[in-house]
Enzyme design. Structure first.
Site, PDB file in Angstrom:
ATOM      1  N   GLU A 127     -13.499  13.490 -29.507  1.00  0.00           N
ATOM      2  CA  GLU A 127     -13.958  12.123 -29.773  1.00  0.00           C
ATOM      3  C   GLU A 127     -13.762  11.811 -31.249  1.00  0.00           C
ATOM      4  OE1 GLU A 127     -18.020  11.242 -28.767  1.00  0.00           O
ATOM      5  OE2 GLU A 127     -17.744   9.106 -29.098  1.00  0.00           O
ATOM      6  N   GLY A 267     -22.804  16.298 -35.965  1.00  0.00           N
ATOM      7  CA  GLY A 267     -23.931  17.071 -35.432  1.00  0.00           C
ATOM      8  C   GLY A 267     -23.580  17.881 -34.192  1.00  0.00           C
ATOM      9  N   ALA A 268     -23.001  17.212 -33.211  1.00  0.00           N
ATOM     10  CA  ALA A 268     -22.697  17.873 -31.945  1.00  0.00           C
ATOM     11  C   ALA A 268     -21.847  16.946 -31.101  1.00  0.00           C
ATOM     12  CB  ALA A 268     -23.995  18.187 -31.189  1.00  0.00           C
ATOM     13  N   MET A 269     -21.364  17.471 -29.970  1.00  0.00           N
ATOM     14  CA  MET A 269     -20.475  16.678 -29.120  1.00  0.00           C
ATOM     15  C   MET A 269     -20.772  16.941 -27.654  1.00  0.00           C
ATOM     16  SD  MET A 269     -18.086  14.476 -28.922  1.00  0.00           S
ATOM     17  CE  MET A 269     -17.616  13.895 -27.304  1.00  0.00           C
ATOM     18  N   GLU A 270     -20.873  15.841 -26.910  1.00  0.00           N
ATOM     19  CA  GLU A 270     -21.385  15.875 -25.531  1.00  0.00           C
ATOM     20  C   GLU A 270     -20.332  16.172 -24.462  1.00  0.00           C
ATOM     21  OE1 GLU A 270     -21.138  13.021 -27.452  1.00  0.00           O
ATOM     22  OE2 GLU A 270     -20.545  11.301 -26.232  1.00  0.00           O
ATOM     23  N   ASN A 271     -19.245  16.883 -24.781  1.00  0.00           N
ATOM     24  CA  ASN A 271     -18.207  17.189 -23.787  1.00  0.00           C
ATOM     25  C   ASN A 271     -18.831  17.588 -22.444  1.00  0.00           C
ATOM     26  OD1 ASN A 271     -16.406  17.299 -26.149  1.00  0.00           O
ATOM     27  ND2 ASN A 271     -17.487  19.209 -26.521  1.00  0.00           N
ATOM     28  N   HIS A 303     -30.253  14.604 -27.252  1.00  0.00           N
ATOM     29  CA  HIS A 303     -29.255  13.527 -27.354  1.00  0.00           C
ATOM     30  C   HIS A 303     -27.980  13.878 -26.571  1.00  0.00           C
ATOM     31  CE1 HIS A 303     -27.245  10.155 -29.514  1.00  0.00           C
ATOM     32  NE2 HIS A 303     -26.176  10.908 -29.317  1.00  0.00           N
ATOM     33  N   GLU A 304     -27.446  15.056 -26.810  1.00  0.00           N
ATOM     34  CA  GLU A 304     -26.185  15.418 -26.134  1.00  0.00           C
ATOM     35  C   GLU A 304     -26.410  15.560 -24.634  1.00  0.00           C
ATOM     36  OE1 GLU A 304     -23.872  14.838 -28.085  1.00  0.00           O
ATOM     37  OE2 GLU A 304     -24.982  15.095 -29.952  1.00  0.00           O
ATOM     38  N   GLU A 326     -23.992   5.149 -27.546  1.00  0.00           N
ATOM     39  CA  GLU A 326     -24.719   5.765 -28.664  1.00  0.00           C
ATOM     40  C   GLU A 326     -26.085   5.115 -28.914  1.00  0.00           C
ATOM     41  OE1 GLU A 326     -24.055   8.543 -29.494  1.00  0.00           O
ATOM     42  OE2 GLU A 326     -21.926   8.795 -29.067  1.00  0.00           O
TER      43      GLU A 326
HETATM   44  N1  B3K Z   1     -20.392  11.507 -29.627  1.00  0.00           N
HETATM   45  C1  B3K Z   1     -20.463  12.434 -30.727  1.00  0.00           C
HETATM   46  C2  B3K Z   1     -19.945  11.885 -32.009  1.00  0.00           C
HETATM   47  C3  B3K Z   1     -18.479  11.905 -32.139  1.00  0.00           C
HETATM   48  C4  B3K Z   1     -18.066  11.509 -33.525  1.00  0.00           C
HETATM   49  C5  B3K Z   1     -16.586  11.392 -33.647  1.00  0.00           C
HETATM   50  N2  B3K Z   1     -16.174  11.195 -35.008  1.00  0.00           N
HETATM   51  C6  B3K Z   1     -21.830  12.948 -30.946  1.00  0.00           C
HETATM   52  C7  B3K Z   1     -22.930  12.112 -30.450  1.00  0.00           C
HETATM   53  O1  B3K Z   1     -23.143  10.996 -30.849  1.00  0.00           O
HETATM   54  O2  B3K Z   1     -23.616  12.569 -29.591  1.00  0.00           O
HETATM   55 ZN    ZN Z   2     -24.281  10.364 -29.216  1.00  0.00          ZN
END
Ligand code: B3K
Ligand code: ZN
Length: 876
Positions: A127, A267-271, A303-304, A326
């Site tokens: 992302e 911070g983190a990523m919700e894959n 959040h994730e 978001e």
């Molecule tokens: N969706 C990701 C953020 C991605 C940022 C890309 N530059 C984390 C979050 O908001 O949960």
């Molecule tokens: Zn998010």
């Protein structure tokens, strides 16, 4: 840096230009043959034409890729051309299998976007537009495909190989390599793809969902860190349970994995099914993490996880809709933290962020609505406006609709849009249809940038026993949007009689709700049956992200600090009282006069400190002054030195006037044994707040030194070190040396130390920061290290960053010049304080402009920086 990611005049994209894609991809089968410097990626996609145009071109996105081969339905394909970030194929059938082989170099990927090496392992970040750095693809969120992923790697170095969904097959190869295949049954956009390979310690658990399904939970951490993963696991289970109970939402795969990595841009990523986390938001034990770190972990894990429904099951049609996922997911994580911990303390923390940095963003050159209209680099729009103001917009809907209608709206939203890519309008429509509440004017919050100013005047008519409240709203022009319209503002009020009792609100004899619907530029509400001059509490719970203007007397504010019916309003009254005197004293200091604070004001804060009915964590918030950055936002031209002087003088004044009380409470809150429950955290918060004041008294050095020595947890250690740093105590040097000796092996812990160096108030702060860059644990390659030290200085040490000789600006520019090539996404975050030049005096403005012009003149300026530098230089 390649020619693909740096362009001299990058093109902008506009929300109004959205077009549905000509082709879609229904299924993709990926094979990764992982090698540090040359990884081969084979992508076999089932492509279907959506356009009626038979000769429609298929334009795939791709950055920094070496193309090896292209076939269509098994035949080598010649009808393509490659140009500036795109692979365009022509003469295609309507439905076909496309196979593309590319090579990439994960080790050289310092951008930390796409596939890269973090420590010894491989990981991905896709992302917003990182998947195009893995293979040529329709890298846009409205193309949803089912992914199958095969990973091949060396068995010894990479025993774990992970991707989205379920593991469906695995095997061994003869050359010391092995393979595994994953399949994700849920169609998803490419930004939710993830791959991880490495050697880890794994914390395993299970969660039984509300329908009785067992979900395997796995947290992967660097070897040796298993004792730091428990809180993340507990937070994950709490999140899963909370989402079932409050939103009725159940997890949908059989496995949920989280991997903690040290090199991560955010911070983190919700894959889907495989979150990748900055290790800062996973790793914690009492020796390494503060209470604030624990709270951050709970919030980010939540959040994730919550994104699985708000983001993954229903995703965004295009990136302009980012707040759809978001803003909503921030709202959900804030509610989660509030339901599990203290609602008022969480609300205060969130409101400080909106009133501080988010309002500052609204005033600056990057100002944009929560749904932006124009974007050059999408990564630049993961902003406080999209996230935090976006969450405030969802919260306003919640306030206007109430919990039951809001949940009915959520349900309708999922009924309509599950499995698809939706828009912000779709969300508001579902809320409107489910509740019957007219949201036509409310929609303007999505398109209008800036912070509305709400000015209130009141008039009591003793004869008529009526109280008139006149509310005017006006939004000042912002960088790219001059015309503003009135918004629908939920304006929560309460009236109190002199005994502190709530006066029931009625208009023309009818009871009315305490949330007023303010929709016009000016509106008057006349309340009747008000038998005495009331005290009004307004914008309760910060019911809208606006600036409130009202001429409160000191007595009214002191009254509200004690009598308001909710804690947030009591805190807010205290903040308004402080604001009044901070402003007055800044003016005094500018006239060469000294800082003064009336006894009644000090007594009001003493009263809060001694109120035994209040939560200690809440008292700590009452006694926290607004930050220098927040105060800066109250001025058209900021006087950093006067603000710093007043905040320092207030701290010393409160410390000396209330020393006995601070001291008594500090000692009464000593804890025998450490625990992590909310009550224990609250006591530490207040005790350490007392210490932060006591540091400025004669007993300060001894007390702070003793706490550092006695501390059995990182919260108390850091409280002592921050107090020593802020008050420049003698014990500071010894503590800093001791801490560095003890923790140099651990970057995450050392970040706290780097942050103290960055925020050091000493006159030679910048020289210290420069020296600190030579510390063996420091590296500009690591985003966490960089943020702690460099942003500690540039964003959180305003007096030294804005040094009159321009040395702070020059330093930041040096760092930005390096990061422009290695990691422009981090650079674009760090540049923020330099963009706000219009808020400083002429000579500082000139110095800041000089640095921005220097950056603008670089021939390889990354588009991340280009977009911001240009906006800052263009601002009128
Ligand atoms: N969706 C990701 C953020 C991605 C940022 C890309 N530059 C984390 C979050 O908001 O949960
Ligand atoms: Zn998010």
């Amino acid at each position: 840096m390649t020619e693909h990611s740096t362009v001299t005049q990058p093109a902008a994209k506009y929300r109004s230009d959205y077009r549905s894609p000509d082709y879609t991809i229904t299924d993709i089968d990926l094979t990764f043959d992982l090698h540090d410097t040359k990884t081969t990626v084979v992508a076999i996609s089932h492509v279907v034409r959506l356009s009626e145009q038979e000769n429609a071109e298929l334009v795939l996105d791709g950055d920094d890729l070496t193309l090896i081969s292209v076939t269509v339905d098994g035949q080598a394909w010649q009808d393509y051309h490659q140009q500036s970030g795109h692979l365009t194929l022509t003469n295609l059938p309507a439905d076909f299998e496309l196979a593309i082989t590319t090579e990439i170099n994960p080790e050289a990927n310092t951008l930390l976007e796409g596939l890269y090496k973090s420590g010894g392992g491989f990981c991905t970040q896709c992302e917003a537009e990182g998947f195009r750095r893995i293979t040529f693809y329709l890298d846009r969120p409205d193309v949803l495909a089912r992914f199958t992923t095969k990973i091949i790697a060396d068995k010894t170095a990479f025993p774990y190989m992970l991707s989205n969904g379920n593991r469906i097959a695995e095997g061994e190869l003869d050359n010391g390599r092995h393979w595994v295949q994953w399949q994700d049954p849920f169609p998803k956009p490419s930004y939710l793809f993830a791959l991880v390979a490495g050697d880890f310690d794994v914390l395993r658990d299970t969660f039984t969902t509300m329908s009785g399904r067992d979900v395997a939970l796995e947290i992967f951490v660097d070897k040796g860190n298993l004792d730091r993963a428990d809180y993340a696991m507990a937070s994950l289970k709490n999140s899963m349970k909370w989402d079932e109970e409050r939103f009725g939402l159940e997890y949908d795969l059989d496995i949920y994995m989280i991997v903690a990595v040290d090199f991560f841009n955010m911070g983190a990523m919700e894959n889907k099914g495989l979150n990748v986390f900055n290790s800062k938001f996973v790793l914690a034990n009492p020796n390494t993490a503060t209470d604030t770190d624990y709270q951050g972990i709970e919030a980010v894990i939540g959040h994730e996880y919550f994104h699985n429904w708000t983001g993954n099951r229903v995703t965004c049609r295009d990136w302009f809709q980012l707040s759809l996922k978001e803003g909503l997911t921030v709202f959900r994580d804030q509610e989660f933290s509030s339901d599990l911990g203290s609602r008022p303390v969480n609300r205060i923390a969130n409101v400080r962020i909106v009133r501080g940095p988010q309002f500052a963003e609204d005033r600056g050159p990057m100002s944009h609505p929560i749904r932006p209209e124009k974007v050059i680099q999408m990564n630049n729009f993961y902003t406080l406006t999209v996230y935090e103001k976006g969450s405030e917009v969802i919260r306003m809907l919640h306030t206007l609709l109430g919990e039951a209608n809001f949940q009915a709206g959520m349900k309708l939203y999922f009924d309509r849009h599950d499995g698809t890519a939706a828009t912000c309008d779709d969300f508001v429509q579902a809320m409107e249809d489910a509740s019957g509440v007219d949201l036509s004017r409310f929609r303007r919050w999505y398109s209008q940038a800036g912070t509305p100013v709400v000015s209130v005047s009141t008039e009591y008519d003793a004869l008529a026993k009526s109280y008139a409240v006149t509310i005017k709203q006006q939004t000042p022009a912002t960088a790219e949007q001059v015309e503003k319209q009135p918004l629908h503002i939920p304006f929560d009020i309460e009236l109190y009689n002199s005994k502190g009792e709530v006066i029931a609100l009625q208009i023309n004899g009818e009871a009315v709700h305490n949330v007023l619907d303010v929709k016009e530029a000016e509106q008057t509400f006349v309340f009747d049956n008000v038998t005495e001059q009331p005290v009004i509490s307004m914008l309760r719970e910060f019911s809208a992200p606006v600036i409130l203007e009202y001429d409160y007397t000191d007595d009214e504010l002191i009254f509200l600090m004690v009598n308001a019916s909710n804690e947030f309003a009591r805190w807010d009254a205290g903040q308004m009282l402080l604001a009044k005197y901070i402003r007055q004293n800044v003016a005094q200091v500018q006239q060469g006069q000294s800082v003064t604070l009336p006894d009644a004001v000090i007594d009001a804060f003493r009263g809060a400190l001694l109120d035994e009915n209040l939560d200690p964590a809440f008292i700590a918030e009452m006694l926290t002054l607004p930050s220098e950055n927040e105060i800066a936002g109250w001025y058209t031209t900021v006087d950093v030195d006067a603000i710093n002087h007043v905040v320092g003088a207030f701290t010393q004044l409160l410390a000396s006037e209330m020393e006995d009380e601070f001291s008594a409470i500090y000692h009464s809150l000593t804890q025998e044994c450490y625990s992590l429950d909310h009550a224990a955290m609250a006591k530490r918060a207040l005790r350490n707040k007392c210490l932060s004041y006591l540091a400025y008294t004669a007993q300060g050095n001894a007390l702070v030194a003793a706490q550092y020595k006695a501390a059995d947890n990182m919260t108390d250690t850091m409280a002592a070190m921050s107090a020593a740093n802020n008050a420049q105590l003698d014990c500071r040097a010894e503590q800093m040396a001791d801490f560095s000796d003890k923790w140099s092996h651990d970057g995450l812990v050392m970040d706290k130390w780097f942050m103290l160096q960055g925020t050091n108030p000493a006159a030679d702060a910048l020289e210290n920061v420069r020296n600190t860059m030579n510390h063996p644990t420091f590296s500009l390659k690591n985003p966490n290290r960089t943020r702690s030290l460099v942003a500690g200085f540039s964003a959180n040490n305003p007096v030294h960053f804005h040094a009159k000789d321009g040395s702070g600006y020059a330093f930041l520019t040096e760092i930005l010049t390096i990061l422009n090539t290695s990691n422009p996404q981090v650079a674009a975050r760090l540049i923020e304080p330099l963009l706000k030049l219009r808020q400083y005096d002429a000579s500082r403005q000139q110095l800041m402009r000089k640095q921005l012009e220097k950056l603008a003149a670089m021939d390889n300026l990354a588009k991340d920086l280009f977009e911001k530098v240009q906006k800052a230089l263009d601002q009128k």
